[in-house]
Scaffold this motif. Structure first.
Motif, mmCIF file in Angstrom:
data_model
loop_
_atom_site.group_PDB
_atom_site.id
_atom_site.type_symbol
_atom_site.label_atom_id
_atom_site.label_comp_id
_atom_site.label_asym_id
_atom_site.label_seq_id
_atom_site.Cartn_x
_atom_site.Cartn_y
_atom_site.Cartn_z
ATOM 1 N N VAL A 58 0.836 -1.199 0.000
ATOM 2 C CA VAL A 58 0.000 0.000 0.000
ATOM 3 C C VAL A 58 0.872 1.250 0.000
ATOM 4 C CG1 VAL A 58 -1.728 1.307 1.278
ATOM 5 C CG2 VAL A 58 -1.941 -1.173 1.070
ATOM 6 N N GLN A 59 1.951 1.224 0.747
ATOM 7 C CA GLN A 59 2.872 2.356 0.717
ATOM 8 C C GLN A 59 3.382 2.586 -0.703
ATOM 9 O OE1 GLN A 59 3.469 4.510 2.906
ATOM 10 N NE2 GLN A 59 3.533 3.694 4.987
ATOM 11 N N GLU A 60 3.664 1.490 -1.404
ATOM 12 C CA GLU A 60 4.134 1.609 -2.781
ATOM 13 C C GLU A 60 3.037 2.177 -3.687
ATOM 14 O OE1 GLU A 60 5.861 -1.350 -6.256
ATOM 15 O OE2 GLU A 60 6.487 -1.667 -4.176
ATOM 16 N N MET A 61 1.792 1.769 -3.448
ATOM 17 C CA MET A 61 0.680 2.309 -4.230
ATOM 18 C C MET A 61 0.530 3.814 -4.015
ATOM 19 S SD MET A 61 -2.326 -0.546 -3.712
ATOM 20 C CE MET A 61 -2.041 -2.286 -4.048
ATOM 21 N N ILE A 62 0.628 4.229 -2.760
ATOM 22 C CA ILE A 62 0.492 5.652 -2.443
ATOM 23 C C ILE A 62 1.611 6.464 -3.101
ATOM 24 C CG2 ILE A 62 0.625 7.345 -0.572
ATOM 25 C CD1 ILE A 62 -0.830 5.289 1.209
ATOM 26 N N THR A 63 2.838 5.956 -3.021
ATOM 27 C CA THR A 63 3.966 6.642 -3.645
ATOM 28 C C THR A 63 3.773 6.754 -5.153
ATOM 29 O OG1 THR A 63 5.483 5.866 -1.937
ATOM 30 C CG2 THR A 63 6.457 6.568 -4.016
ATOM 31 N N LEU A 64 3.313 5.657 -5.771
ATOM 32 C CA LEU A 64 3.081 5.649 -7.209
ATOM 33 C C LEU A 64 1.997 6.649 -7.592
ATOM 34 C CD1 LEU A 64 3.669 4.324 -9.970
ATOM 35 C CD2 LEU A 64 1.948 2.586 -9.404
ATOM 36 N N ALA A 65 0.924 6.696 -6.795
ATOM 37 C CA ALA A 65 -0.172 7.630 -7.077
ATOM 38 C C ALA A 65 0.295 9.080 -6.966
ATOM 39 C CB ALA A 65 -1.340 7.374 -6.124
ATOM 40 N N LYS A 66 1.130 9.367 -5.982
ATOM 41 C CA LYS A 66 1.619 10.734 -5.791
ATOM 42 C C LYS A 66 2.568 11.155 -6.910
ATOM 43 C CE LYS A 66 1.339 11.044 -0.725
ATOM 44 N NZ LYS A 66 2.123 11.152 0.546
ATOM 45 N N GLU A 67 3.452 10.232 -7.304
ATOM 46 C CA GLU A 67 4.504 10.592 -8.246
ATOM 47 C C GLU A 67 4.065 10.510 -9.708
ATOM 48 O OE1 GLU A 67 7.849 8.131 -7.327
ATOM 49 O OE2 GLU A 67 8.304 9.202 -5.457
ATOM 50 N N LYS A 68 3.232 9.516 -10.048
ATOM 51 C CA LYS A 68 2.879 9.311 -11.454
ATOM 52 C C LYS A 68 1.377 9.392 -11.731
ATOM 53 C CE LYS A 68 6.946 6.520 -12.602
ATOM 54 N NZ LYS A 68 7.431 5.265 -13.209
ATOM 55 N N GLY A 69 0.568 9.247 -10.701
ATOM 56 C CA GLY A 69 -0.876 9.318 -10.896
ATOM 57 C C GLY A 69 -1.527 8.007 -11.242
ATOM 58 N N ASN A 70 -0.783 7.077 -11.835
ATOM 59 C CA ASN A 70 -1.340 5.754 -12.165
ATOM 60 C C ASN A 70 -0.189 4.786 -12.411
ATOM 61 O OD1 ASN A 70 -0.777 5.525 -15.234
ATOM 62 N ND2 ASN A 70 -1.732 7.526 -15.019
ATOM 63 N N GLY A 71 -0.522 3.513 -12.462
ATOM 64 C CA GLY A 71 0.500 2.498 -12.713
ATOM 65 C C GLY A 71 0.094 1.163 -12.134
ATOM 66 N N THR A 72 1.057 0.275 -11.993
ATOM 67 C CA THR A 72 0.802 -1.085 -11.518
ATOM 68 C C THR A 72 1.753 -1.432 -10.384
ATOM 69 O OG1 THR A 72 0.142 -1.764 -13.754
ATOM 70 C CG2 THR A 72 0.644 -3.517 -12.184
ATOM 71 N N VAL A 73 1.232 -2.058 -9.351
ATOM 72 C CA VAL A 73 2.036 -2.550 -8.239
ATOM 73 C C VAL A 73 1.911 -4.069 -8.205
ATOM 74 C CG1 VAL A 73 2.351 -2.582 -5.734
ATOM 75 C CG2 VAL A 73 1.783 -0.435 -6.900
ATOM 76 N N ASP A 74 3.034 -4.759 -8.228
ATOM 77 C CA ASP A 74 3.062 -6.229 -8.234
ATOM 78 C C ASP A 74 3.431 -6.744 -6.847
ATOM 79 O OD1 ASP A 74 2.664 -6.196 -11.067
ATOM 80 O OD2 ASP A 74 4.818 -5.809 -11.324
ATOM 81 N N TYR A 75 2.775 -7.800 -6.422
ATOM 82 C CA TYR A 75 3.059 -8.374 -5.109
ATOM 83 C C TYR A 75 2.492 -9.781 -5.036
ATOM 84 C CZ TYR A 75 -1.655 -6.401 -4.432
ATOM 85 O OH TYR A 75 -2.986 -6.047 -4.567
ATOM 86 N N ALA A 76 2.756 -10.468 -3.935
ATOM 87 C CA ALA A 76 2.249 -11.826 -3.717
ATOM 88 C C ALA A 76 1.099 -11.763 -2.724
ATOM 89 C CB ALA A 76 3.369 -12.724 -3.182
ATOM 90 N N TRP A 77 -0.033 -12.391 -3.097
ATOM 91 C CA TRP A 77 -1.230 -12.271 -2.265
ATOM 92 C C TRP A 77 -2.043 -13.558 -2.352
ATOM 93 C CZ3 TRP A 77 -1.410 -8.526 1.077
ATOM 94 C CH2 TRP A 77 -2.610 -8.191 1.719
ATOM 95 N N ARG A 78 -2.744 -13.869 -1.272
ATOM 96 C CA ARG A 78 -3.584 -15.065 -1.296
ATOM 97 C C ARG A 78 -4.838 -14.799 -2.127
ATOM 98 N NH1 ARG A 78 -7.931 -17.540 0.925
ATOM 99 N NH2 ARG A 78 -8.505 -15.690 2.093
ATOM 100 N N ASN A 79 -5.030 -15.634 -3.127
ATOM 101 C CA ASN A 79 -6.230 -15.550 -3.955
ATOM 102 C C ASN A 79 -7.345 -16.297 -3.238
ATOM 103 O OD1 ASN A 79 -8.267 -15.741 -5.854
ATOM 104 N ND2 ASN A 79 -6.897 -16.223 -7.552
ATOM 105 N N PRO A 80 -8.376 -15.600 -2.744
ATOM 106 C CA PRO A 80 -9.436 -16.274 -1.992
ATOM 107 C C PRO A 80 -10.236 -17.248 -2.845
ATOM 108 C CG PRO A 80 -10.034 -14.012 -2.454
ATOM 109 C CD PRO A 80 -8.597 -14.157 -2.845
ATOM 110 N N ALA A 81 -10.158 -17.121 -4.166
ATOM 111 C CA ALA A 81 -10.892 -18.044 -5.042
ATOM 112 C C ALA A 81 -10.191 -19.383 -5.165
ATOM 113 C CB ALA A 81 -11.079 -17.429 -6.423
ATOM 114 N N THR A 82 -8.851 -19.406 -5.005
ATOM 115 C CA THR A 82 -8.103 -20.657 -5.118
ATOM 116 C C THR A 82 -7.451 -21.063 -3.803
ATOM 117 O OG1 THR A 82 -6.049 -19.529 -5.747
ATOM 118 C CG2 THR A 82 -7.569 -20.117 -7.534
ATOM 119 N N ASN A 83 -7.452 -20.140 -2.831
ATOM 120 C CA ASN A 83 -6.835 -20.353 -1.520
ATOM 121 C C ASN A 83 -5.330 -20.595 -1.636
ATOM 122 O OD1 ASN A 83 -7.257 -20.321 1.277
ATOM 123 N ND2 ASN A 83 -7.139 -22.534 1.394
#
Length: 297
Positions: free
Chosen positions: A248-273
């Protein structure tokens, strides 16, 4: 009994599936629309349908049961879920999805979209166990897309009764389209009403494994989270992914500096567990960032 070379069988099946009329998608309840409940709801409904089919076969015998299972408008076809029966000899005796194409055919060599010999796996597993699960990629007639499918089976004598459900994996283009809709909703309806619609399972902003979230750029607090609406108002800045990344910190930084973009990370997919690679597309709208994430294997 009909016989067909494996290659021709796959081609014929693909043609039949693509020609078959789409089935209406019918979630059992509102919870099945929430990403965290997708698999639980689908698994529960599939298990219930499998139990009903097994009980019907045991009570009424093969002939009457197979006629019932093959009826696409009958009690054993629930939206994208249907019953199919394969014999231990590899013959398909019933199939509520495409009965005209498969019933009577030896499907032992049938492979999925990725080339996996899933029918061999099913038959091999059923030799040593009366129940089990196989997974493969198959056409979901409800949305005409190839998706991951989880199939549970229960063996009754020489018959293997199967029911499966699909787990969605949305494409990047679908995530981008939902993000654009969410931004347009804020601009059209205003922030408050838009956040309510993002949190509402019936608001039109939760689709399969996609949902919208909104986070304040200055205070880091959730304005909305379609996956878990209860997070609204809580501080998201200390959230880290499975590898410890402060996403989330990376998302906030990206939003402030560029306004849009993509943040990649590892997350549990609740549909596949399962922990999978997730990619959140974010767009700054005033003092908030709006995001939609999709998973890739």
């Amino acid at each position: 009994m009909k016989t067909m070379p494996a290659g021709l069988l796959v081609l014929a099946l693909a043609a039949a599936l693509n020609a078959a009329p789409a089935l209406a998608s019918a979630p059992a309840d509102n919870a099945s629309r929430v990403p965290g409940a997708i698999e639980r709801a689908e698994a529960k409904d599939s298990a219930g349908l499998l139990a009903d089919a097994v009980a019907y076969l045991q009570k009424h015998g093969p002939d009457k049961s197979f006629n019932a299972f093959n009826n696409r408008k009958g009690a054993f076809v629930h939206g994208s879920r249907y019953v199919y029966v394969v014999g231990t000899d590899g013959i398909m005796y019933a199939n509520g999805g495409v009965p005209d194409a498969l019933v009577g055919v030896n499907v032992s060599d049938l492979r999925d979209e990725a080339g996996k010999p899933f029918m061999h796996e099913l038959l091999d597993t059923a030799r040593s166990s009366d129940t089990g699960i196989v997974q493969y990629r198959w056409l979901n007639q409800a949305d005409n897309r190839i998706e991951d499918k989880t199939v549970s089976f229960h063996k009754v004598g020489k018959y293997i009764v199967c029911v499966g459900y699909y787990i969605p994996h949305s494409a990047p283009e679908e995530a981008q389209a939902l993000l654009e809709r969410a931004v347009a909703q804020i601009q059209k309806a205003g922030a408050g009403p838009a956040y309510q619609s993002f949190n509402d399972p019936k608001g039109g902003f939760i689709r399969g494994d996609l949902y919208v979230f909104a986070i304040g750029i200055d205070d880091g607090k959730y304005r909305a989270s379609g996956a878990v609406p209860q997070l609204s108002g809580t501080d998201a800045r200390e959230l880290h992914d499975a590898a410890g990344k402060p996403l989330v910190q990376e998302m906030i930084t990206l939003a402030k500096e560029k306004g849009n973009g993509t943040v990649d990370y590892a997350w549990r997919n609740p549909a596949t567990n399962a922990v999978e690679a997730k990619h959140s597309l974010i767009q700054r709208v005033g003092d908030v960032l709006v995001g939609v994430g999709y998973y890739s294997k």
